[in-house]
Design a protein around this motif. Structure first.
Motif, PDB file in Angstrom:
ATOM      1  N   GLY A  69       0.801  -1.213   0.000  1.00 44.92           N
ATOM      2  CA  GLY A  69       0.000   0.000   0.000  1.00 44.92           C
ATOM      3  C   GLY A  69       0.836   1.267   0.000  1.00 44.92           C
ATOM      4  N   ASP A  70       1.978   1.270   0.728  1.00 46.81           N
ATOM      5  CA  ASP A  70       2.830   2.451   0.771  1.00 46.81           C
ATOM      6  C   ASP A  70       3.367   2.776  -0.610  1.00 46.81           C
ATOM      7  OD1 ASP A  70       2.467   2.696   3.481  1.00 46.81           O
ATOM      8  OD2 ASP A  70       4.220   1.491   3.997  1.00 46.81           O
ATOM      9  N   TYR A  71       3.704   1.745  -1.381  1.00 46.65           N
ATOM     10  CA  TYR A  71       4.222   1.958  -2.733  1.00 46.65           C
ATOM     11  C   TYR A  71       3.149   2.601  -3.610  1.00 46.65           C
ATOM     12  CZ  TYR A  71       5.986   1.050  -7.411  1.00 46.65           C
ATOM     13  OH  TYR A  71       6.394   1.193  -8.706  1.00 46.65           O
ATOM     14  N   LEU A  72       1.915   2.145  -3.479  1.00 45.47           N
ATOM     15  CA  LEU A  72       0.827   2.691  -4.279  1.00 45.47           C
ATOM     16  C   LEU A  72       0.589   4.156  -3.942  1.00 45.47           C
ATOM     17  CD1 LEU A  72      -1.472   2.488  -6.266  1.00 45.47           C
ATOM     18  CD2 LEU A  72      -2.887   1.461  -4.499  1.00 45.47           C
ATOM     19  N   ILE A  73       0.668   4.490  -2.662  1.00 47.29           N
ATOM     20  CA  ILE A  73       0.470   5.882  -2.253  1.00 47.29           C
ATOM     21  C   ILE A  73       1.549   6.775  -2.861  1.00 47.29           C
ATOM     22  CG2 ILE A  73       0.508   7.453  -0.266  1.00 47.29           C
ATOM     23  CD1 ILE A  73      -0.755   5.184   1.377  1.00 47.29           C
ATOM     24  N   GLN A  74       2.812   6.322  -2.818  1.00 47.55           N
ATOM     25  CA  GLN A  74       3.909   7.104  -3.365  1.00 47.55           C
ATOM     26  C   GLN A  74       3.813   7.202  -4.887  1.00 47.55           C
ATOM     27  OE1 GLN A  74       7.335   5.020  -1.928  1.00 47.55           O
ATOM     28  NE2 GLN A  74       6.905   5.467   0.227  1.00 47.55           N
ATOM     29  N   ASP A  75       3.253   6.181  -5.495  1.00 47.38           N
ATOM     30  CA  ASP A  75       3.222   6.073  -6.948  1.00 47.38           C
ATOM     31  C   ASP A  75       1.996   6.739  -7.568  1.00 47.38           C
ATOM     32  OD1 ASP A  75       4.450   4.978  -9.317  1.00 47.38           O
ATOM     33  OD2 ASP A  75       2.804   3.539  -9.406  1.00 47.38           O
ATOM     34  N   LEU A  76       1.079   7.242  -6.741  1.00 42.15           N
ATOM     35  CA  LEU A  76      -0.213   7.709  -7.247  1.00 42.15           C
ATOM     36  C   LEU A  76      -0.078   8.903  -8.194  1.00 42.15           C
ATOM     37  CD1 LEU A  76      -3.160   6.979  -7.072  1.00 42.15           C
ATOM     38  CD2 LEU A  76      -3.399   8.498  -5.114  1.00 42.15           C
ATOM     39  N   ASP A  77       0.805   9.854  -7.859  1.00 44.01           N
ATOM     40  CA  ASP A  77       0.997  11.008  -8.744  1.00 44.01           C
ATOM     41  C   ASP A  77       1.423  10.561 -10.136  1.00 44.01           C
ATOM     42  OD1 ASP A  77       0.408  13.305  -7.106  1.00 44.01           O
ATOM     43  OD2 ASP A  77       2.180  12.794  -5.933  1.00 44.01           O
ATOM     44  N   GLN A  78       2.347   9.623 -10.167  1.00 42.55           N
ATOM     45  CA  GLN A  78       2.844   9.141 -11.456  1.00 42.55           C
ATOM     46  C   GLN A  78       1.748   8.412 -12.223  1.00 42.55           C
ATOM     47  OE1 GLN A  78       6.417   6.811 -11.183  1.00 42.55           O
ATOM     48  NE2 GLN A  78       6.321   6.129 -13.319  1.00 42.55           N
ATOM     49  N   ARG A  79       0.951   7.629 -11.509  1.00 44.38           N
ATOM     50  CA  ARG A  79      -0.128   6.888 -12.162  1.00 44.38           C
ATOM     51  C   ARG A  79      -1.166   7.829 -12.780  1.00 44.38           C
ATOM     52  NH1 ARG A  79      -0.452   1.427 -11.014  1.00 44.38           N
ATOM     53  NH2 ARG A  79       1.027   0.696  -9.466  1.00 44.38           N
ATOM     54  N   MET A  80      -1.442   8.934 -12.134  1.00 42.17           N
ATOM     55  CA  MET A  80      -2.451   9.860 -12.624  1.00 42.17           C
ATOM     56  C   MET A  80      -1.924  10.806 -13.695  1.00 42.17           C
ATOM     57  SD  MET A  80      -5.210   8.943 -11.184  1.00 42.17           S
ATOM     58  CE  MET A  80      -6.334  10.294 -11.487  1.00 42.17           C
ATOM     59  N   SER A  81      -0.622  10.770 -13.970  1.00 41.62           N
ATOM     60  CA  SER A  81      -0.043  11.659 -14.980  1.00 41.62           C
ATOM     61  C   SER A  81       0.060  11.013 -16.348  1.00 41.62           C
ATOM     62  CB  SER A  81       1.357  12.120 -14.529  1.00 41.62           C
ATOM     63  OG  SER A  81       2.260  11.015 -14.517  1.00 41.62           O
ATOM     64  N   VAL A  82      -0.260   9.718 -16.455  1.00 42.64           N
ATOM     65  CA  VAL A  82      -0.134   9.030 -17.747  1.00 42.64           C
ATOM     66  C   VAL A  82      -1.250   9.486 -18.681  1.00 42.64           C
ATOM     67  CG1 VAL A  82       0.887   7.025 -16.619  1.00 42.64           C
ATOM     68  CG2 VAL A  82      -1.567   7.046 -17.106  1.00 42.64           C
ATOM     69  N   PRO A  83      -1.028   9.421 -20.010  1.00 41.05           N
ATOM     70  CA  PRO A  83      -2.092   9.812 -20.952  1.00 41.05           C
ATOM     71  C   PRO A  83      -3.253   8.835 -20.892  1.00 41.05           C
ATOM     72  CG  PRO A  83      -0.211   8.876 -22.127  1.00 41.05           C
ATOM     73  CD  PRO A  83       0.220   9.056 -20.702  1.00 41.05           C
ATOM     74  N   VAL A  84      -4.457   9.359 -21.057  1.00 36.02           N
ATOM     75  CA  VAL A  84      -5.659   8.545 -20.934  1.00 36.02           C
ATOM     76  C   VAL A  84      -5.694   7.444 -21.990  1.00 36.02           C
ATOM     77  CG1 VAL A  84      -7.073  10.022 -22.413  1.00 36.02           C
ATOM     78  CG2 VAL A  84      -8.149   8.704 -20.579  1.00 36.02           C
ATOM     79  N   SER A  85      -5.070   7.679 -23.130  1.00 36.55           N
ATOM     80  CA  SER A  85      -5.070   6.671 -24.199  1.00 36.55           C
ATOM     81  C   SER A  85      -4.394   5.378 -23.775  1.00 36.55           C
ATOM     82  CB  SER A  85      -4.382   7.220 -25.452  1.00 36.55           C
ATOM     83  OG  SER A  85      -3.064   7.658 -25.150  1.00 36.55           O
ATOM     84  N   SER A  86      -3.555   5.439 -22.736  1.00 40.20           N
ATOM     85  CA  SER A  86      -2.811   4.249 -22.312  1.00 40.20           C
ATOM     86  C   SER A  86      -3.637   3.307 -21.447  1.00 40.20           C
ATOM     87  CB  SER A  86      -1.551   4.655 -21.543  1.00 40.20           C
ATOM     88  OG  SER A  86      -1.890   5.287 -20.313  1.00 40.20           O
ATOM     89  N   ILE A  87      -4.829   3.722 -21.001  1.00 38.05           N
ATOM     90  CA  ILE A  87      -5.614   2.849 -20.114  1.00 38.05           C
ATOM     91  C   ILE A  87      -6.911   2.384 -20.752  1.00 38.05           C
ATOM     92  CG2 ILE A  87      -4.640   4.043 -18.110  1.00 38.05           C
ATOM     93  CD1 ILE A  87      -7.615   5.026 -17.626  1.00 38.05           C
ATOM     94  N   ILE A  88      -7.139   2.726 -22.010  1.00 38.78           N
ATOM     95  CA  ILE A  88      -8.367   2.292 -22.677  1.00 38.78           C
ATOM     96  C   ILE A  88      -8.433   0.770 -22.700  1.00 38.78           C
ATOM     97  CG2 ILE A  88      -9.597   2.210 -24.884  1.00 38.78           C
ATOM     98  CD1 ILE A  88      -8.563   4.998 -25.463  1.00 38.78           C
ATOM     99  N   GLY A  89      -9.578   0.230 -22.335  1.00 37.46           N
ATOM    100  CA  GLY A  89      -9.761  -1.217 -22.407  1.00 37.46           C
ATOM    101  C   GLY A  89      -9.596  -1.952 -21.104  1.00 37.46           C
ATOM    102  N   HIS A  90      -9.466  -1.219 -19.977  1.00 37.21           N
ATOM    103  CA  HIS A  90      -9.365  -1.893 -18.680  1.00 37.21           C
ATOM    104  C   HIS A  90     -10.704  -2.455 -18.221  1.00 37.21           C
ATOM    105  CE1 HIS A  90      -5.335  -0.068 -17.062  1.00 37.21           C
ATOM    106  NE2 HIS A  90      -5.213  -0.685 -18.215  1.00 37.21           N
ATOM    107  N   SER A  91     -11.794  -1.940 -18.759  1.00 35.74           N
ATOM    108  CA  SER A  91     -13.121  -2.435 -18.389  1.00 35.74           C
ATOM    109  C   SER A  91     -13.873  -2.871 -19.639  1.00 35.74           C
ATOM    110  CB  SER A  91     -13.926  -1.339 -17.659  1.00 35.74           C
ATOM    111  OG  SER A  91     -14.267  -0.292 -18.557  1.00 35.74           O
ATOM    112  N   PHE A  92     -15.008  -3.541 -19.434  1.00 35.26           N
ATOM    113  CA  PHE A  92     -15.804  -4.068 -20.548  1.00 35.26           C
ATOM    114  C   PHE A  92     -16.194  -2.968 -21.527  1.00 35.26           C
ATOM    115  CE2 PHE A  92     -20.208  -4.773 -22.096  1.00 35.26           C
ATOM    116  CZ  PHE A  92     -19.940  -5.796 -22.994  1.00 35.26           C
ATOM    117  N   GLU A  93     -16.610  -1.823 -20.979  1.00 36.10           N
ATOM    118  CA  GLU A  93     -17.063  -0.738 -21.847  1.00 36.10           C
ATOM    119  C   GLU A  93     -15.926  -0.154 -22.663  1.00 36.10           C
ATOM    120  OE1 GLU A  93     -20.417   1.980 -20.624  1.00 36.10           O
ATOM    121  OE2 GLU A  93     -19.638   1.351 -18.688  1.00 36.10           O
TER     122      GLU A  93
END
Length: 387
Positions: free
Chosen positions: A114-138
């Protein structure tokens, strides 16, 4: 004189509309008061995407990219073109929902620190939206519905778990006898979004045409209850609850009271049936969180998070949201003996996409989703048309 002529035409149109039966309605009848599509560019970061969702009070947006550079989700070619010249201006490459963002926040399955995820959150939210398309059914497919598609065919699509579809305002596709749903090629100068809630509101407004279904039959008799329920406990931390949403690929999970008899795994989703319902965690609950706030809350329980987020100004705003939940944290429940009409009224009034089914003791025994409601109403409409 001209105004009188317009008023007369409007009256005639209204009379014609009111005289139409539900099985004669088309998708365009549901789009009368819909606004222009909210979208984001493929270069937008996840943080910017979250801001767009919050500002427009929606839970999903299509992603637009320059034409000819991307393959659309599911191989689709849904483009916006100039109405005069026909020149393609943009290509919609996918749909991004709050669940996609939640899945990305949760990270890879092996990242359990969990500590790693907290530290990594800024980086995770800075990625382009095009890189996460397809994580869900829709996100895997873009769905479109022709304006002239029948309401029954529209309901068939939305009864299968598709929550929303894009509707072209001036579709170049004339053949509506094809199977409804994904149209691999679609061109229009603009689009609108049709959601399950839009359809449910429309059906509620025309409930007089569904009297026998809505007022005399229960959700149990109609087969609208799903009895298998994934849940988390009131001791599940928010960080683990986010991972559970991703693992189950669900937009919401019920929160049940932890058992004093058996050993619950509070890091995993459990069978929630016959457990005391105490709350609901939805992917949309995260929409009001600034990154620093979310960091500080990842270690608290999911139940405590839902109680704290309810005080956010984004949840207590007086204006009605377009596509997201009501500000109240009141549990939206029904009984197996509740009529379909009662369940529809609750879902529309509270703007929720699922109503938990409980017994007289408040124990969870099932769920009625909007997909279930649309499915059973469609079945009733088909039966009525056959008689």
């Amino acid at each position: 004189m001209q105004n009188q002529f317009k008023d007369h035409n409007h009256t005639v149109q209204m009379q014609h509309s009111n005289s139409m039966k539900l099985n004669e309605r088309k998708v365009k009848d549901l789009m009368v008061n819909k606004k222009r599509l909210v979208e984001i560019p493929y270069t937008a970061s996840l943080g910017q995407t979250m801001n767009t969702l919050v500002a427009n009070k929606v839970v999903a947006v299509p992603v637009a990219a320059p034409p000819g550079q991307w393959i659309g989700a599911g191989g689709s070619m849904i483009v916006e073109s100039d109405k005069q010249t026909g020149a393609v201006r943009k290509h919609y490459i996918g749909m991004v929902t709050m669940l996609d963002i939640v899945a990305h926040i949760a990270g890879d399955d092996h990242l359990s620190n969990g500590d790693y995820l907290i530290q990594d959150l800024d980086q995770r939210m800075s990625v382009p939206v095009s890189s996460i398309i397809g994580h869900s059914f829709e996100g895997l497919s873009l769905w479109t519905l022709n304006p002239n598609t029948s309401l029954l065919d529209c309901m068939e699509v939305l009864s299968k778990g598709v929550h929303r579809a894009m509707v072209p305002t001036d579709s170049e596709i004339e053949n509506t006898n094809i199977s409804p749903g994904v149209e691999l090629v679609e061109s229009s100068s603009s689009y609108q979004m049709l959601t399950q809630m839009d359809v449910l509101r429309f059906l509620k407004d025309h409930s007089n045409e569904l009297q026998s279904t809505l007022h005399s039959r229960t959700v149990q008799d109609l087969g609208a209850i799903t009895e298998r329920i994934y849940a988390i406990t009131d001791r599940t931390k928010l960080i683990d609850a986010i991972k559970c949403l991703k693992a189950a690929m669900l937009n919401a999970l019920p929160i049940v009271r932890a058992s004093d008899v058996c050993e619950d795994d509070h890091k995993q989703h459990i069978n929630g049936r016959c457990r005391k319902l105490v709350g609901t965690l939805s992917a949309t609950d995260l929409r009001g969180c600034y990154i620093n706030t979310l960091k500080s809350w990842l270690g608290i329980s999911a139940l405590a998070f839902t109680e704290q987020i309810a005080t956010s100004p984004l949840y207590t705003a007086s204006d009605k949201p377009n596509d997201i939940g009501n500000s109240t944290r009141e549990l939206v429940t029904c009984y197996a003996e509740s009529t379909l009409s009662e369940v529809i009224d609750k879902a529309v009034a509270k703007h929720v996409h699922r109503v938990w089914v409980v017994d007289q003791a408040g124990l969870l025994i099932g769920v009625v989703s909007l997909s279930d409601v649309i499915r059973v109403i469609r079945q009733s409409m088909l039966s009525d048309s056959d008689t």
